[in-house]
Design an enzyme around this catalytic site. Sequence first.
Site, PDB file in Angstrom:
ATOM      1  N   ARG A  47       0.823  -1.213   0.000  1.00  0.00           N
ATOM      2  CA  ARG A  47       0.000   0.000   0.000  1.00  0.00           C
ATOM      3  C   ARG A  47       0.848   1.250   0.000  1.00  0.00           C
ATOM      4  O   ARG A  47       0.453   2.301  -0.462  1.00  0.00           O
ATOM      5  CB  ARG A  47      -0.812   0.032   1.298  1.00  0.00           C
ATOM      6  CG  ARG A  47      -2.252  -0.267   1.143  1.00  0.00           C
ATOM      7  CD  ARG A  47      -2.945  -0.099   2.445  1.00  0.00           C
ATOM      8  NE  ARG A  47      -2.081  -0.470   3.570  1.00  0.00           N
ATOM      9  CZ  ARG A  47      -2.441  -0.389   4.840  1.00  0.00           C
ATOM     10  NH1 ARG A  47      -3.622   0.034   5.156  1.00  0.00           N
ATOM     11  NH2 ARG A  47      -1.614  -0.753   5.803  1.00  0.00           N
ATOM     12  N   LYS A 144       3.587 -18.409   9.267  1.00  0.00           N
ATOM     13  CA  LYS A 144       3.116 -18.521  10.635  1.00  0.00           C
ATOM     14  C   LYS A 144       3.096 -17.134  11.261  1.00  0.00           C
ATOM     15  O   LYS A 144       3.858 -16.285  10.800  1.00  0.00           O
ATOM     16  CB  LYS A 144       3.986 -19.483  11.439  1.00  0.00           C
ATOM     17  CG  LYS A 144       5.391 -18.967  11.746  1.00  0.00           C
ATOM     18  CD  LYS A 144       6.133 -19.923  12.613  1.00  0.00           C
ATOM     19  CE  LYS A 144       6.042 -19.577  14.071  1.00  0.00           C
ATOM     20  NZ  LYS A 144       6.909 -18.469  14.508  1.00  0.00           N
ATOM     21  N   HIS A 174       9.882 -22.396   8.787  1.00  0.00           N
ATOM     22  CA  HIS A 174      11.200 -22.237   8.156  1.00  0.00           C
ATOM     23  C   HIS A 174      12.226 -23.230   8.711  1.00  0.00           C
ATOM     24  O   HIS A 174      13.224 -23.515   8.063  1.00  0.00           O
ATOM     25  CB  HIS A 174      11.700 -20.795   8.237  1.00  0.00           C
ATOM     26  CG  HIS A 174      12.245 -20.381   9.570  1.00  0.00           C
ATOM     27  ND1 HIS A 174      11.449 -20.017  10.617  1.00  0.00           N
ATOM     28  CD2 HIS A 174      13.515 -20.286  10.029  1.00  0.00           C
ATOM     29  CE1 HIS A 174      12.217 -19.708  11.657  1.00  0.00           C
ATOM     30  NE2 HIS A 174      13.475 -19.865  11.339  1.00  0.00           N
ATOM     31  N   LYS A 178      15.813 -25.736   6.886  1.00  0.00           N
ATOM     32  CA  LYS A 178      17.220 -25.611   7.287  1.00  0.00           C
ATOM     33  C   LYS A 178      17.998 -26.848   6.847  1.00  0.00           C
ATOM     34  O   LYS A 178      17.543 -27.973   7.032  1.00  0.00           O
ATOM     35  CB  LYS A 178      17.322 -25.450   8.815  1.00  0.00           C
ATOM     36  CG  LYS A 178      16.836 -24.072   9.286  1.00  0.00           C
ATOM     37  CD  LYS A 178      17.037 -23.920  10.776  1.00  0.00           C
ATOM     38  CE  LYS A 178      16.392 -22.641  11.269  1.00  0.00           C
ATOM     39  NZ  LYS A 178      17.314 -21.555  11.534  1.00  0.00           N
ATOM     40  N   GLU A 212      17.728 -19.036  22.207  1.00  0.00           N
ATOM     41  CA  GLU A 212      18.088 -17.786  21.528  1.00  0.00           C
ATOM     42  C   GLU A 212      18.709 -16.818  22.515  1.00  0.00           C
ATOM     43  O   GLU A 212      18.305 -16.779  23.678  1.00  0.00           O
ATOM     44  CB  GLU A 212      16.844 -17.135  20.937  1.00  0.00           C
ATOM     45  CG  GLU A 212      16.155 -17.972  19.899  1.00  0.00           C
ATOM     46  CD  GLU A 212      14.991 -17.215  19.269  1.00  0.00           C
ATOM     47  OE1 GLU A 212      15.231 -16.462  18.331  1.00  0.00           O
ATOM     48  OE2 GLU A 212      13.858 -17.359  19.749  1.00  0.00           O
ATOM     49  N   ASP A 231       4.766 -19.518  19.598  1.00  0.00           N
ATOM     50  CA  ASP A 231       5.754 -19.004  18.643  1.00  0.00           C
ATOM     51  C   ASP A 231       6.753 -20.088  18.225  1.00  0.00           C
ATOM     52  O   ASP A 231       7.209 -20.100  17.082  1.00  0.00           O
ATOM     53  CB  ASP A 231       6.496 -17.819  19.304  1.00  0.00           C
ATOM     54  CG  ASP A 231       7.393 -17.068  18.326  1.00  0.00           C
ATOM     55  OD1 ASP A 231       6.953 -16.850  17.179  1.00  0.00           O
ATOM     56  OD2 ASP A 231       8.518 -16.702  18.707  1.00  0.00           O
ATOM     57  N   HIS A 236       7.904 -25.141  15.352  1.00  0.00           N
ATOM     58  CA  HIS A 236       9.282 -25.607  15.109  1.00  0.00           C
ATOM     59  C   HIS A 236       9.657 -26.820  15.969  1.00  0.00           C
ATOM     60  O   HIS A 236      10.200 -27.792  15.472  1.00  0.00           O
ATOM     61  CB  HIS A 236      10.291 -24.487  15.392  1.00  0.00           C
ATOM     62  CG  HIS A 236      10.013 -23.204  14.665  1.00  0.00           C
ATOM     63  ND1 HIS A 236       9.554 -23.180  13.373  1.00  0.00           N
ATOM     64  CD2 HIS A 236      10.130 -21.898  15.036  1.00  0.00           C
ATOM     65  CE1 HIS A 236       9.407 -21.916  12.984  1.00  0.00           C
ATOM     66  NE2 HIS A 236       9.747 -21.118  13.972  1.00  0.00           N
ATOM     67  N   LYS A 336      13.915 -17.205  24.945  1.00  0.00           N
ATOM     68  CA  LYS A 336      14.608 -15.994  24.498  1.00  0.00           C
ATOM     69  C   LYS A 336      15.522 -15.534  25.623  1.00  0.00           C
ATOM     70  O   LYS A 336      15.289 -15.833  26.789  1.00  0.00           O
ATOM     71  CB  LYS A 336      13.595 -14.902  24.166  1.00  0.00           C
ATOM     72  CG  LYS A 336      12.656 -15.315  23.033  1.00  0.00           C
ATOM     73  CD  LYS A 336      12.462 -14.212  22.044  1.00  0.00           C
ATOM     74  CE  LYS A 336      11.588 -14.631  20.884  1.00  0.00           C
ATOM     75  NZ  LYS A 336      12.334 -14.946  19.666  1.00  0.00           N
TER      76      LYS A 336
HETATM   77  C1  BG6 Z   1      10.496 -17.560  14.394  1.00  0.00           C
HETATM   78  C2  BG6 Z   1       9.983 -16.979  15.676  1.00  0.00           C
HETATM   79  O1  BG6 Z   1       9.547 -18.438  13.845  1.00  0.00           O
HETATM   80  O2  BG6 Z   1      11.709 -18.267  14.644  1.00  0.00           O
HETATM   81  C3  BG6 Z   1      11.020 -16.057  16.305  1.00  0.00           C
HETATM   82  O3  BG6 Z   1       8.792 -16.252  15.427  1.00  0.00           O
HETATM   83  C4  BG6 Z   1      12.338 -16.787  16.459  1.00  0.00           C
HETATM   84  O4  BG6 Z   1      10.567 -15.578  17.570  1.00  0.00           O
HETATM   85  C5  BG6 Z   1      12.748 -17.444  15.148  1.00  0.00           C
HETATM   86  O5  BG6 Z   1      13.303 -15.829  16.836  1.00  0.00           O
HETATM   87  C6  BG6 Z   1      13.962 -18.325  15.349  1.00  0.00           C
HETATM   88  O6  BG6 Z   1      14.422 -18.766  14.101  1.00  0.00           O
HETATM   89  P1  BG6 Z   1      15.967 -19.037  13.855  1.00  0.00           P
HETATM   90  O7  BG6 Z   1      16.006 -19.538  12.454  1.00  0.00           O
HETATM   91  O8  BG6 Z   1      16.671 -17.724  14.048  1.00  0.00           O
HETATM   92  O9  BG6 Z   1      16.392 -20.046  14.860  1.00  0.00           O
END
Ligand code: BG6
Length: 485
Positions: A47, A144, A174, A178, A212, A231, A236, A336
């Site tokens: 937009r 997602k 995702h 990997k 993380e 999340d 994952h 996190k």
């Molecule tokens: C995402 C989450 O799907 O994956 C994030 O929403 C997270 O919160 C991320 O940081 C982690 O992905 P990666 O590839 O950095 O381990």
Amino acid sequence: MQTDSSFTFVLFGGTGDLSMRKILPALYEAHRAGMLAASGKIVAVARHEEDRAGYLQWVNEHVKAHVAKSGIDENAWASFVDRIEYVKLDLGKAEDFVKLRDALQDQSATRVFYLATGPSLFVPICHALASVGLNENARIVLEKPLGYDLRSSNAINDAVGEIFAEEQIYRIDHYLGKEPVQNLLALRFGNALFEPLWRREWVESIQITIAEELGVEARGDFYDNTGALRDMVQNHLLQLLSIVAMEPPHSMDSDSVRDEKLRVLRALKPIDPRDISKVAVRGQYHAGVIRGTSVPAYATESGVKTDSATETFVALKVEIENWRWAGVPFFLRTGKRLADRVAEIVVNFRAVPHSALGASALRAGANRLVIRLQPNETIRLYCLAKKPGEGMNLSSVHLDLAFDQFFKEGQMEAYQRLLLDVINGRLALFVRRDEQEAAWKWVEPILNEWAASGKPKPYAAGTWGPAAASAMLAQHGTCWLEEEN
Ligand code: BG6
């Protein structure tokens, strides 16, 4: 290998963060590596920008910094940008979708609609595409989070499913793109060595960690309404678990792999709400220090409510009710602002049934296989060996496999692989609706219980989470294993 055919890749949310950080850099890398058919086009939809010139300026300013590995090759960048067209589109205006249809004239090209938008826009966009006939012979990619719980995810899937058939829908997780996750399939099903031991008779427990160092960054508002269970765990971690635990598939075709993963997800032992405190720990980070830098508490991050009860850490004990895994605990954790950024699978094998080598063999521990997914992909197998010298004293040693020593080139980022798969029509690495439903069903009792009562336990940023997560493993006579880099 180049994509099979010509394609038109339509990117909704074309000026958004995900497009800038992941999608356009991944398409650029694929282009630079000669993997996109020469006639393939990218049509960005947003937009904000008035015209193509404005959009390209935005892309120049925001995408280049995220092209990681190789840096920018200016010639390749120029020819990449030539592929990009732009359509200014207001979702509320039906006539804008007519404009979009007119921009997609090449009927023979494979059409991909990538919705890099919030989930609340998925259904309106699908309806609008259908209203101008753009849902036919097309693929749709959904990012997602797909829903907030089982009900909302079903509502989105039902609505999208009225417009697109399941084979047209690519739900991204995702982690499945990997390289090391692919390698896990190779390790398990390409080698005769591990599979016979990959079962309850030989495996004592399995740990899967995605830790993380980052906090919630600029996504405080989104994250505070989401939390780590939605999340990271629902998608994952449960996807990784299903790949670790699945039966050998008949082949690598989409449904063989997804059928086996689904069987695992459906065999997860349902959690009794009364037992949640025994098998699930939630935490929230407080201020702390990570690698010498002070970081603030979650509750003071921008966009987060000061009295937030959202979890930034989850640890779980999961069981799988089938012959292969009955009685073997799978410990999952994610968080996190932990002490390190690491994603790792640890397979703890049982001790020898009788130690002819004496007490030192038992003290030195059992075999262990550590599969590190990131930051550097390695596989480490711990064995016992005799210490040199007199007497039979054993010590734990390890065999190391560092993938970057074997394969210097050809590594692909997850998004690059997944986008090429969408363009080429390969569904194996995308989540099927029934998998997603099974995962939501399993996490829902925990979500409900946590929403109804209690608060997450505090942990200092830069640590490995609340003490309760370690206590949960101690009850099983084990502990979390943090591998050295
Ligand atoms: C995402 C989450 O799907 O994956 C994030 O929403 C997270 O919160 C991320 O940081 C982690 O992905 P990666 O590839 O950095 O381990």
